[in-house]
Motif scaffolding. Structure first.
Motif, PDB file in Angstrom:
ATOM      1  N   LEU A  42       0.370  -1.180  -0.318  1.00  0.00           N
ATOM      2  CA  LEU A  42       0.266  -0.137  -0.228  1.00  0.00           C
ATOM      3  C   LEU A  42       0.912   1.282  -0.277  1.00  0.00           C
ATOM      4  O   LEU A  42       0.919   2.366   0.339  1.00  0.00           O
ATOM      5  CB  LEU A  42      -1.405  -0.096   0.823  1.00  0.00           C
ATOM      6  N   ALA A  43       1.624   1.197  -0.274  1.00  0.00           N
ATOM      7  CA  ALA A  43       2.981   2.790   0.858  1.00  0.00           C
ATOM      8  C   ALA A  43       4.272   1.501   0.318  1.00  0.00           C
ATOM      9  O   ALA A  43       4.654   0.825  -0.082  1.00  0.00           O
ATOM     10  CB  ALA A  43       2.521   3.229   1.525  1.00  0.00           C
ATOM     11  N   GLY A  44       5.191   2.856   0.157  1.00  0.00           N
ATOM     12  CA  GLY A  44       6.666   2.638  -0.205  1.00  0.00           C
ATOM     13  C   GLY A  44       7.753   3.894  -0.019  1.00  0.00           C
ATOM     14  O   GLY A  44       7.125   5.180  -0.058  1.00  0.00           O
ATOM     15  N   ALA A  45       8.595   3.931  -0.029  1.00  0.00           N
ATOM     16  CA  ALA A  45      10.132   4.655   0.045  1.00  0.00           C
ATOM     17  C   ALA A  45      10.430   3.894  -0.873  1.00  0.00           C
ATOM     18  O   ALA A  45      11.586   3.654  -0.215  1.00  0.00           O
ATOM     19  CB  ALA A  45       9.934   6.068   0.806  1.00  0.00           C
ATOM     20  N   PHE A  46      10.846   3.535  -2.068  1.00  0.00           N
ATOM     21  CA  PHE A  46      11.529   2.472  -2.940  1.00  0.00           C
ATOM     22  C   PHE A  46      12.695   2.704  -3.136  1.00  0.00           C
ATOM     23  O   PHE A  46      13.078   2.034  -3.654  1.00  0.00           O
ATOM     24  CB  PHE A  46      10.400   2.505  -4.171  1.00  0.00           C
ATOM     25  N   ARG A  52      12.129   8.831  -9.138  1.00  0.00           N
ATOM     26  CA  ARG A  52      12.172   7.633  -9.700  1.00  0.00           C
ATOM     27  C   ARG A  52      11.114   6.921  -8.540  1.00  0.00           C
ATOM     28  O   ARG A  52      10.323   5.612  -9.111  1.00  0.00           O
ATOM     29  CB  ARG A  52      13.559   6.768  -9.542  1.00  0.00           C
ATOM     30  N   GLY A  53      11.387   6.781  -7.114  1.00  0.00           N
ATOM     31  CA  GLY A  53      10.832   6.050  -6.464  1.00  0.00           C
ATOM     32  C   GLY A  53       9.072   6.057  -6.520  1.00  0.00           C
ATOM     33  O   GLY A  53       8.481   5.236  -6.380  1.00  0.00           O
ATOM     34  N   ARG A  54       8.558   7.234  -6.425  1.00  0.00           N
ATOM     35  CA  ARG A  54       7.089   7.458  -6.761  1.00  0.00           C
ATOM     36  C   ARG A  54       6.913   6.913  -8.067  1.00  0.00           C
ATOM     37  O   ARG A  54       6.329   6.504  -7.708  1.00  0.00           O
ATOM     38  CB  ARG A  54       7.712   9.358  -6.648  1.00  0.00           C
ATOM     39  N   ASP A  55       7.712   7.250  -9.321  1.00  0.00           N
ATOM     40  CA  ASP A  55       7.326   7.373 -10.444  1.00  0.00           C
ATOM     41  C   ASP A  55       7.418   4.760 -10.348  1.00  0.00           C
ATOM     42  O   ASP A  55       6.077   4.627 -10.861  1.00  0.00           O
ATOM     43  CB  ASP A  55       8.544   6.854 -11.230  1.00  0.00           C
ATOM     44  N   PRO A  64       0.293   7.179  -5.898  1.00  0.00           N
ATOM     45  CA  PRO A  64       1.228   7.573  -6.015  1.00  0.00           C
ATOM     46  C   PRO A  64       1.097   8.914  -4.410  1.00  0.00           C
ATOM     47  O   PRO A  64       2.549   9.295  -3.904  1.00  0.00           O
ATOM     48  CB  PRO A  64       0.884   8.879  -6.889  1.00  0.00           C
ATOM     49  N   GLY A  65       0.062   9.525  -3.873  1.00  0.00           N
ATOM     50  CA  GLY A  65      -0.391  10.066  -2.615  1.00  0.00           C
ATOM     51  C   GLY A  65       1.121   8.700  -1.792  1.00  0.00           C
ATOM     52  O   GLY A  65       1.350   9.624  -0.130  1.00  0.00           O
ATOM     53  N   ARG A  66       0.596   7.730  -1.433  1.00  0.00           N
ATOM     54  CA  ARG A  66       1.313   7.170  -0.796  1.00  0.00           C
ATOM     55  C   ARG A  66       3.043   6.676  -0.755  1.00  0.00           C
ATOM     56  O   ARG A  66       3.752   5.472  -0.483  1.00  0.00           O
ATOM     57  CB  ARG A  66       0.616   5.951   0.017  1.00  0.00           C
ATOM     58  N   CYS A  67       2.790   7.125  -1.659  1.00  0.00           N
ATOM     59  CA  CYS A  67       5.007   7.012  -2.351  1.00  0.00           C
ATOM     60  C   CYS A  67       5.939   8.172  -1.940  1.00  0.00           C
ATOM     61  O   CYS A  67       5.386   8.920  -2.586  1.00  0.00           O
ATOM     62  CB  CYS A  67       5.045   6.753  -4.359  1.00  0.00           C
ATOM     63  N   TYR A  68       6.082   7.761  -1.015  1.00  0.00           N
ATOM     64  CA  TYR A  68       7.331   9.068   0.090  1.00  0.00           C
ATOM     65  C   TYR A  68       8.422   8.981  -0.221  1.00  0.00           C
ATOM     66  O   TYR A  68       9.504   8.387  -0.425  1.00  0.00           O
ATOM     67  CB  TYR A  68       6.770   8.613   1.129  1.00  0.00           C
ATOM     68  N   PRO A  69       9.004  10.352   0.121  1.00  0.00           N
ATOM     69  CA  PRO A  69      10.286  10.931  -0.652  1.00  0.00           C
ATOM     70  C   PRO A  69      11.425   9.960   0.410  1.00  0.00           C
ATOM     71  O   PRO A  69      12.899   9.669   0.138  1.00  0.00           O
ATOM     72  CB  PRO A  69      10.433  12.105  -0.451  1.00  0.00           C
ATOM     73  N   ASP A  70      10.898   9.060   1.429  1.00  0.00           N
ATOM     74  CA  ASP A  70      11.748   8.736   2.435  1.00  0.00           C
ATOM     75  C   ASP A  70      11.372   7.499   3.913  1.00  0.00           C
ATOM     76  O   ASP A  70      10.127   8.157   3.652  1.00  0.00           O
ATOM     77  CB  ASP A  70      12.904  10.284   3.118  1.00  0.00           C
ATOM     78  N   TYR A  71      11.578   7.138   4.249  1.00  0.00           N
ATOM     79  CA  TYR A  71      11.195   6.444   5.433  1.00  0.00           C
ATOM     80  C   TYR A  71      10.533   7.187   5.952  1.00  0.00           C
ATOM     81  O   TYR A  71       9.855   6.248   6.911  1.00  0.00           O
ATOM     82  CB  TYR A  71      12.208   4.879   5.617  1.00  0.00           C
ATOM     83  N   GLN A  72      10.924   8.040   6.894  1.00  0.00           N
ATOM     84  CA  GLN A  72      11.274   9.219   7.533  1.00  0.00           C
ATOM     85  C   GLN A  72       9.399   9.144   7.901  1.00  0.00           C
ATOM     86  O   GLN A  72       9.226   9.818   8.373  1.00  0.00           O
ATOM     87  CB  GLN A  72      12.321  10.025   8.133  1.00  0.00           C
TER      88      GLN A  72
END
Ligand code: NAD
Length: 390
Positions: A42-46, A52-55, A64-72
């Motif tokens: 459901l989510a990630g900081a890939f 690139r992680g969001r894409d 995309p709203g749950r693809c975050y820039p970092d783990y924090q």
């Protein structure tokens, strides 16, 4: 037999840190976690690169709203949601594991973490204490530990079919890094840089895999002392080793040996474990994972095949198809991931009996892998001498 029936009431709400586009190990995490419908991504900081992680997350079907820039940000934002994640897998380079795992546990999440769990035993024990105090599961992906023939070996050894255990001979010795391939390959480059890889290369990267298989097969066997010699045959990798030999003495007098290598030219993988008892030996090789060699002194060799009725029931439980068809690394990982989910589910329900009955590489396995590497490095850096195991 596993046939797609529901294993948990609902899938565990799950995210990934790392494992992004082009990563080596990300896909097998997703494949294993999603295969039996026990997790829902459901989510990630890939990715270390947020865009690139969001894409990439979006291309996996993650909002995309749950693809975050970092783990924090991932942990903080998901904690605000009523339907936020319950678990996270960490598939980033070694040097980030400790901080991400700690932050995940502090955020109340269950964790699946890549090996090595961290760099020092003290850090590993800190994570263990934190996981215990928060009542959270930490699974570690020693993938082949989920293969049915590892369970078969464990059962045969426990039943005394080998006699008294004398020798455990192990290796994970491939040849893919016989030359300085890291010069052109970023995924190998961080592995030979102590800043990202930690105090060792092949000991932690490959040696801990058969070591953990030995812990599954021989849970009573404990190392009392060891001697390790490590080399950097590609000189630019120093101080990290691309080859190491570790000799171990166990309490009770049995002996063990682990050859860890990335410079075994011509070898594809070469992960093997041979357990030698006073009456018979067992040998398993990851390039032929569906066969277990059982060799009784004075008798012809028997090759035990996965999926057959003569195996122990515990070694049939995770079959996904009958004998004759190959099952391998992906199935073994799936077997681990469904157990991680069962453990997380049992933990959430505070069902201690169910939790105790699930065998999987847990935080203790993670700690022991780090402890082994630390002891090997200590011995090697003292000049290859016997050191008491601590
Ligand atoms: P890789 O370099 O191929 O990929 C790493 C991924 O993590 C990339 O997508 C990168 O962008 C991302 N990343 C890096 N830092 C990040 C951060 N701070 N936040 C979010 N994403 C970040 O590495 P790999 O080969 O996939 O290895 C990853 C881990 O998996 C390592 O710890 C390695 O030891 C382990 N591994 C385990 C096995 C196994 O059999 N269990 C096999 C291979 C690798």
């Amino acid at each position: 037999m596993i046939n797609g029936e529901k294993l948990t009431a609902t899938p565990i709400r799950w995210a990934m840190v790392g494992g992004g586009k082009g990563s080596q190990i990300g896909y097998i995490h997703r494949s294993a976690a999603l295969r039996d419908n026990v997790f829902q991504l459901l989510a990630g900081a890939f990715d270390i690169d947020p865009q690139r992680g969001r894409d990439f997350g979006a291309s996996l079907g993650v909002d995309p709203g749950r693809c975050y820039p970092d783990y924090q940000t991932l942990f903080a934002e998901e904690a605000k949601r009523p339907d936020g994640i319950q678990a996270v897998s960490i598939a980033t380079p070694n040097g980030t594991h400790f901080a991400i795992c700690k932050a995940a546990l502090q955020a109340g999440l269950h964790v699946v973490c890549e090996k090595p769990l961290c760099f020092t035993t003290a850090e590993a024990e800190e994570l263990q204490t934190l996981a215990a105090s928060r009542g959270r599961i930490v699974g570690v992906t020693y993938g082949y530990a989920g293969h049915q023939l590892i369970e078969q070996a464990r059962q045969m050894i426990a039943a005394g079919e080998l006699g008294d255990i004398r020798i455990v001979n192990m290796q994970f010795a491939h040849g893919f890094h016989s030359a300085a391939v890291e010069e052109a390959n970023p995924a190998t480059r961080w592995r030979v840089d102590p800043k990202f890889a930690g105090p060792s290369y092949v000991l932690g990267d490959v040696g801990t895999h058969p070591l953990y298989l030995s812990e599954v097969m021989l849970p009573e066997l404990k190392i009392s002392r060891l001697l390790c010699s490590r080399q950097s045959f590609v000189a630019s990798r120093a101080p990290l080793e691309d080859n190491a030999f570790t000799l171990m003495q166990y309490h009770g007098g049995a002996m063990g040996f682990v050859w860890s290598s990335a410079v075994n030219a011509g070898s594809m993988h070469g992960q093997k474990i041979r357990v030698i008892g006073s009456k018979a030996s067992l040998e398993w090789w990851d390039e032929r994972p569906n066969q277990l060699s059982f060799e009784v002194q004075g008798q012809p060799v028997q090759v035990l095949e996965r999926g057959m009725d003569y195996l122990h029931p515990a070694a049939r439980h995770d079959d996904r198809i009958g004998g004759g068809h190959p099952e391998g690394l992906f199935e073994a990982w799936s077997n681990l991931y469904y157990r991680f989910a069962l453990a997380m589910d049992a933990s959430d329900r505070d069902d201690r009996a169910a939790l105790a009955a699930i065998r999987y590489p847990d935080i203790h396995a993670g700690v022991e892998g780090v402890r082994w590497v630390e002891n090997c490095v200590r011995s090697a850096d003292l000049g290859g001498v016997w050191v008491d195991y601590r």
